[in-house]
Enzyme design. Structure first.
Site, mmCIF file in Angstrom:
data_model
loop_
_atom_site.group_PDB
_atom_site.id
_atom_site.type_symbol
_atom_site.label_atom_id
_atom_site.label_comp_id
_atom_site.label_asym_id
_atom_site.label_seq_id
_atom_site.Cartn_x
_atom_site.Cartn_y
_atom_site.Cartn_z
ATOM 1 C CG ASN A 45 3.235 -5.913 -6.147
ATOM 2 O OD1 ASN A 45 4.208 -5.521 -6.276
ATOM 3 N ND2 ASN A 45 1.981 -5.397 -5.839
ATOM 4 C CB SER A 64 2.419 -7.950 -2.234
ATOM 5 O OG SER A 64 0.978 -8.241 -2.503
ATOM 6 C CB SER A 65 -1.488 -4.005 -0.059
ATOM 7 O OG SER A 65 -0.946 -3.072 -1.088
ATOM 8 C CD GLU A 117 -3.436 -12.630 -2.685
ATOM 9 O OE1 GLU A 117 -3.611 -13.651 -1.804
ATOM 10 O OE2 GLU A 117 -2.540 -11.623 -2.534
ATOM 11 C CB SER A 153 -1.993 -9.614 -6.094
ATOM 12 O OG SER A 153 -0.494 -9.319 -5.466
ATOM 13 N N GLY A 154 -0.686 -7.037 -7.660
ATOM 14 C CA GLY A 154 0.321 -6.852 -8.609
ATOM 15 C C GLY A 154 -0.008 -6.101 -9.935
HETATM 16 N N1 ADP Z 1 1.225 3.477 -12.925
HETATM 17 C C1 ADP Z 1 2.101 2.670 -12.805
HETATM 18 N N2 ADP Z 1 3.387 3.263 -13.233
HETATM 19 C C2 ADP Z 1 4.502 2.496 -13.269
HETATM 20 N N3 ADP Z 1 4.651 1.524 -12.424
HETATM 21 C C3 ADP Z 1 3.659 0.863 -11.891
HETATM 22 C C4 ADP Z 1 2.241 1.480 -11.973
HETATM 23 N N4 ADP Z 1 1.376 0.806 -11.385
HETATM 24 C C5 ADP Z 1 2.261 -0.171 -10.634
HETATM 25 N N5 ADP Z 1 3.269 -0.168 -11.162
HETATM 26 C C6 ADP Z 1 4.548 -1.101 -10.855
HETATM 27 O O1 ADP Z 1 3.816 -2.422 -10.354
HETATM 28 C C7 ADP Z 1 3.904 -2.581 -9.145
HETATM 29 C C8 ADP Z 1 3.010 -3.164 -8.529
HETATM 30 O O2 ADP Z 1 1.907 -2.302 -8.094
HETATM 31 P P1 ADP Z 1 0.922 -2.327 -6.795
HETATM 32 O O3 ADP Z 1 0.081 -1.066 -6.908
HETATM 33 O O4 ADP Z 1 1.830 -2.649 -5.550
HETATM 34 O O5 ADP Z 1 0.050 -3.544 -7.215
HETATM 35 P P2 ADP Z 1 -1.445 -4.059 -6.504
HETATM 36 O O6 ADP Z 1 -1.444 -3.056 -5.238
HETATM 37 O O7 ADP Z 1 -2.083 -4.061 -7.479
HETATM 38 O O8 ADP Z 1 -0.752 -5.364 -5.872
HETATM 39 C C9 ADP Z 1 4.667 -1.430 -8.415
HETATM 40 O O9 ADP Z 1 5.420 -1.759 -7.411
HETATM 41 C C10 ADP Z 1 5.271 -0.690 -9.566
HETATM 42 O O10 ADP Z 1 6.374 -1.177 -9.728
HETATM 43 MG MG MG Z 2 -1.333 -3.312 -3.366
#
Ligand code: ADP
Ligand code: MG
Length: 1078
Positions: A160, A163-164, A392, A110-111
């Protein structure tokens, strides 16, 4: 030089190694160091073969611009530095061009950046696929479905901020051209417990905060909400605000997105009403009330909230109130109603809230699917993007984590299967010998969870369905019995004593060794959550609502459709949907994005080695590399390989004619690469050791430098030559233009000269013609004028007399006549005497008569002379005739002549007849005597003079002695040839006689007389009248005379005056006789 080089491989300008397969040596440290090095240089993507490792940068990098999209578009996977776009492009192109359905599997904690990655993939595909109004609308709807789902399905967690809290799998559908047609979204297990309770430091789903911050007062009022988070029990207070998140703005974004996706206004309204109802449900509180039977019964504390909820949802308040107080259990035909205590009431409330929300979420997904559904029935190509919640491990892990981790376990399973399968298949495809590689297979863990008989999920279901008292503890007991021997299952209570003394494992927990680590699960709540019970009274109450959306969310509340069969448990539902998903994924070509979280602080630039190491381990990335390298570390199709290294061998540089594979063989032989280091596949070269590749790269780099110099050299030469040729060409062009120009000028000059000459000639001709014409015209005019004048003259002449103008002339003429008359009359009176010698003549009276006057004088003189001559007698006439003759002969010739003019010619100066002395002589001459005179005859011999009588008769000249009168000589006139004399004032003359005549015997006579003029004149006249011949009279001061036989010259000289007027004659010699004259 290096900078200018166009990238043709990820090997160019590489930081660390772009592909972990090339890592040398390969171990955990080098792996992490490589990732770190790249991360520090903003290289967040690294490959393991075709798998993309993505490290969350936690800040926006400038690598997702439209320019980048263009850069990666239609390029081969290994051509550019590792990037998520390269993977997306590869997937999209093999979908479009090779007709292979694709799936993009994004995994990670996650994150770690999964959701972001999925969005990047979607946006890349949207950017490169077809364009057009319709296509764009589809794209826009697909993309805008994200904010809607994120608002309702995402929440801030400790890991995060976004977070989804649900699993999402989206199929994007394309037509044969690669244009998007639509999509289908599947959602997996929303973490609905979050609706009623959030762990510390976390929030409820975004949408609640967004409504309260972003909705207008009006709208809030309609929803019967207040803009105050603290008013709502369901909203955790400690982290209602998230840094850097603008809930109000996001609310507007969500509403806008809903509109774009195709939600009608009333639908949006209903959705928010449901959200409001959920929020308000949390505020319903219960209090215990003792009942007659001694049992506690719950009562709603404050009915106001309930009333508002009922108004909002159109539910009868009493129905809902009752549903919170009673529970009806139907078994067979019986209906049993029991009252609820406070705890049960709260449970019922929360269950309703969770169900309402999770059903709303599912409805949203369905509704979105309706909008984005492909409109056609043609065969579609599919690209699936899986963004599932990550592995998680929390402090307290419950049913949700168990489910989530199970899902991740399954994904790892499919990753292992597909990666290895693919790898093995490739070797088989390429005809390369393959040896099996050991790797950890997590199938055993999956089996622990999902086995139909002995799996944890199966057991849980069994417990839930079992009659009798069922608690979480009984469930754990059962687990302990069944799974105790499983090597990945740990529990204190298990029969096996392995963990009896493990104090880290509480009694109410069990632990599973997941592939990603050990996770301890609190068994509390497993049964309830698995049952996911909603009291039937509540669902029926909901179905009775007049709010159509709520009614639709609870179809089982319809009494007509009463189904006594238990609904499937949450666990089995999830298992089934995961199984479907896996099946689905297995039919597609997988593309992996493995997300890694660099730190726990959500901070940029921090790379936590330990954290990363952990992730690498459980993701099995090293194994991944090893598997990939087990056979061959590097592989490349022959064409690009030959293209990249062909400059290293003479035979292949610059062009290899023939199959690429043969070229590569030649190349590798030439470079003396040991045979065990590589293998020739059907379409690819396989390189066993990365060192070999690096050696090739080094050689290539060196060679490139040489080539660059060569190219530079050739280019310079070419440039110079091109320039030279261009200049030459230009020069020719300029010269030809100039020549043309010069010729043109010359020609123009000649032409203009010719024209000038021509024009002059034409002008001259024209003028000539003009002159002639003018002349002719003038002639004509002149003729006309003359004619006119002539006519005029004639007319005037004819009419002159009639004109007064002519009077002048008449007067003039008249006056003239008068003057003439007067002149002549006056002249008559003024006439001079008739004497011819009178010189008088009257003066001229008028100037204009000048000539007339002179003429008149002449005429008058002539007339006067005529008149005078008319008076002469014959005698006088003769005398004058002789005088006239003398004048003609001697005037101006002889000096003696003027003196003779006044003397009358008497002829007979000697009166012969009267003088008796000359009686005899008189007789001798019977003819009439014309001249009788005494002359001196000059003696021829001495010049002495003797007097003689000279007689001239009609026929003869006679000389006689003066005294006696005897004729001394007689000469007929015919014998006298000539008379000579001087021009002077003397009387000498010579009479020349005809030679041979009788008289000539003695020679010519030389005589002197006082009347020489008269004698000579009379001799001439007489000779003329007698002989009809003119006597020759020679006047000269020197002439010859014939004396007998001699010719004597008589010369007259100026003599002295001593003898008076008488000339003296002297004979000088026999040739000369000198006469001196005074
Ligand atoms: N390629 C990227 N460039 C910039 N920031 C990113 C990138 N990937 C993730 N982030 C940052 O990390 C945070 C968490 O990413 P997210 O995709 O929501 O994680 P996950 O879905 O794996 O839990 C995002 O809100 C963003 O701020
Ligand atoms: Mg996510």
């Amino acid at each position: 030089m290096a900078k200018m080089e166009v990238k043709t491989s990820l090997l160019d300008d590489m930081i660390g190694v772009g592909d972990m397969v090339l890592l040398e040596p390969l171990n955990e440290d080098s792996f992490i160091n490589n990732l770190k090095k790249r991360f520090d240089h903003n290289e967040v993507y690294t490959y393991i073969g075709s798998v993309v490792i993505s490290i969350n940068p936690y800040r926006s990098l400038p690598i997702y611009t439209p320019e980048k999209v263009e850069e990666y578009r239609n390029r081969n996977f290994y051509e550019l530095s590792p990037h998520i776009f390269a993977l997306s492009d590869e997937a999209y192109r093999s979908l479009r061009d090779q007709d292979k359905d694709q799936c993009i599997l994004i995994t990670g904690e996650s994150g770690a950046g999964k959701t972001e990655a999925s969005k990047l993939v979607m946006s890349y595909v949207a950017a490169v696929c077809g364009k057009g109004a319709e296509v764009n609308q589809v794209k826009e709807q697909l993309l805008q479905s994200n904010p809607v789902l994120e608002a309702f399905g995402n929440a801030k967690t400790v890991r995060n901020d976004n977070s989804s809290r649900f699993g999402k799998y989206m199929d994007i559908e394309f037509d044969f051209k690669g244009d998007p047609l639509g999509g289908v979204i599947s959602n997996y297990l929303l973490e609905k417990s979050r609706v009623v309770k959030q762990p510390r430091g976390e929030r409820n789903f975004h949408i609640f905060y967004q409504i309260l911050s972003g909705a207008s007062e009006d709208f809030l009022c309609k929803l019967k909400l207040e803009r105050d988070f603290s008013r709502y029990n369901y909203l955790g207070l400690d982290s209602a605000k998230v840094n850097g998140v603008d809930d109000a703005a996001n609310f507007r974004t969500v509403r806008n997105a809903m509109q774009i996706v195709g939600f009608m206004d009333h639908e949006t309204q209903s959705v928010f009403e449901v959200v409001a109802a959920v929020l308000k449900l949390g505020n319903i509180e219960f209090k215990p009330e003792s009942r007659v039977n001694g049992l506690d019964e719950s009562k709603i504390k404050d009915k106001n909230e309930l009333k508002e909820i009922c108004e909002l949802t159109g539910i009868d308040q009493s129905v809902l109130e009752r549903a919170f107080s009673f529970r009806t259990v139907e078994a067979k035909q019986e209906k049993v109603s029991t009252t609820l205590n406070v705890a049960q009431a709260y449970y019922a409330r929360d269950a309703l809230a969770k169900n309402l929300y999770s059903r709303l979420f599912s409805w949203l997904v369905t509704r979105i699917n309706e909008s984005i559904k492909a409109q056609t029935k043609v065969r579609k190509k599919v690209m699936g993007v899986l963004d599932i919640y990550g592995f998680e491990i929390f402090e307290d892990n419950s049913f949700e984590q168990f489910i989530i981790n199970y899902c991740n376990e399954k994904l790892q399973q499919i990753f292992i299967e597909l990666t290895l399968k693919e790898e093995q298949e490739e070797y088989i495809r390429e005809g390369i010998e393959w040896t099996h590689i050991e790797y950890f297979n997590n199938a055993i863990i999956c089996d622990l969870i999902e086995n139909n008989q002995t799996g944890i999920l199966a057991m849980l279901d069994e417990e839930c369905l079992r009659p009798g008292t069922v608690t979480d503890d009984t469930f754990l007991e059962k687990l302990n019995q069944v799974c105790a021997t499983h090597q990945h299952f740990e529990s204190r209570m298990s029969k096996c004593s392995r963990f009896l003394n493990d104090t880290s494992l509480p009694h109410s927990c069990f632990r599973i060794q997941h592939y990603a680590g050990k996770v301890m699960y609190q068994v509390e709540g497993f049964v309830d959550k698995n049952n996911d019970l909603l009291y039937r009274d509540l669902s029926q109450a909901m179905w009775k609502a007049s709010h159509s959306l709520i009614k639709a969310l609870f179809p089982e509340g319809n009494p007509a459709k009463i189904n006594l069969k238990r609904p499937p448990t949450a666990g089995s539902q999830f298992k089934a949907s995961v199984a479907t998903l896996m099946k689905n994924l297995q039919t597609k070509n997988p593309n992996y994005i493995r997300c890694i979280k660099p730190n726990d602080k959500k901070a940029a630039h921090i790379f936590n080695d330990a954290l990363v190491c952990h992730q690498i381990r459980y993701l099995g990335l090293l194994e991944n590399v090893r598997v990939r390298r087990a056979g061959y570390a590097f592989r490349q199709a022959y064409e690009p390989c030959l293209e990249r290294y062909k400059m290293l061998c003479k035979q292949t540089w610059p062009h290899w004619r023939g199959p690429a594979r043969a070229g590569v063989e030649v190349l590798f032989n030439e470079l003396e690469i040991p045979e065990e280091e590589f293998s020739f596949g059907r379409s690819k070269i396989f390189i066993r050791n990365p060192r070999t590749l690096f050696k090739l790269e080094d050689l290539r780099k060196q060679r490139l430098e040489d080539l660059a110099t060569l190219i530079e050299k050739i280019y310079r030469g070419w440039k110079c030559r091109t320039r030279f040729l261009l200049m030459k060409k230009s020069q020719i062009v300029i010269a030809s233009w100039y020549r043309r120009y010069a010729q043109q000028k010359k020609y123009q000059k000649i032409k203009s000269s010719a024209i000038i000459v021509q024009s002059y000639i034409r002008g001259w001709k024209a003028r000539k013609l003009l002159r002639e014409l003018k002349h002719q015209k003038r002639c004509n005019e002149a003729a006309t004028v003359i004619a006119a004048y002539w006519h005029g003259t004639q007319v005037r002449r004819e009419y002159r007399k009639f004109f007064r103008a002519n009077a002048g002339r008449k007067i003039y003429e008249f006056t003239l006549q008068r003057l003439m008359q007067k002149y002549f009359l006056e002249m008559k009176n003024k006439m001079p005497s008739l004497s011819p010698i009178d010189k008088n003549w009257p003066a001229r009276p008028y100037l204009f008569l000048d000539s007339t006057h002179k003429e008149l004088k002449r005429i008058f003189h002539l007339w006067r002379c005529k008149k005078y001559r008319g008076q002469f007698t014959d005698q006088q006439k003769l005398i004058y005739e002789e005088k006239l003759e003398a004048s003609e002969l001697f005037k101006d010739k002889k000096a003696l002549y003027p003196a003779s003019v006044g003397q009358p010619f008497q002829g007979a100066y000697l009166e012969i007849s009267k003088n008796p002395k000359y009686k005899k002589l008189k007789d001798a001459v019977d003819e009439k005597i014309i001249i009788a005179e005494v002359v001196n005859k000059i003696n021829r011999a001495n010049g002495k003079a003797t007097s003689r009588i000279f007689l001239l008769t009609k026929n003869n000249v006679l000389l006689a002695d003066q005294k006696s009168g005897n004729i001394k000589s007689e000469v007929p006139l015919g014998d006298v040839t000539k008379v000579s004399m001087s021009s002077q004032n003397d009387g000498f003359f010579a009479v020349h006689l005809k030679e041979g005549s009788e008289a000539a015997g003695k020679g010519d006579f030389l005589l002197s007389s006082d009347h020489l003029i008269e004698m000579a004149t009379k001799l001439y006249r007489t000779t003329l009248s007698q002989t009809k011949q003119k006597l020759n009279i020679e006047i000269s001061d020197e002439f010859l005379v014939q004396f007998r036989q001699d010719k004597v010259c008589v010369k007259f000289i100026q003599g002295s005056q001593k003898n008076g007027n008488i000339p003296t004659c002297k004979r000088k010699n026999n040739r000369l006789l000198e006469v001196a004259v005074p």
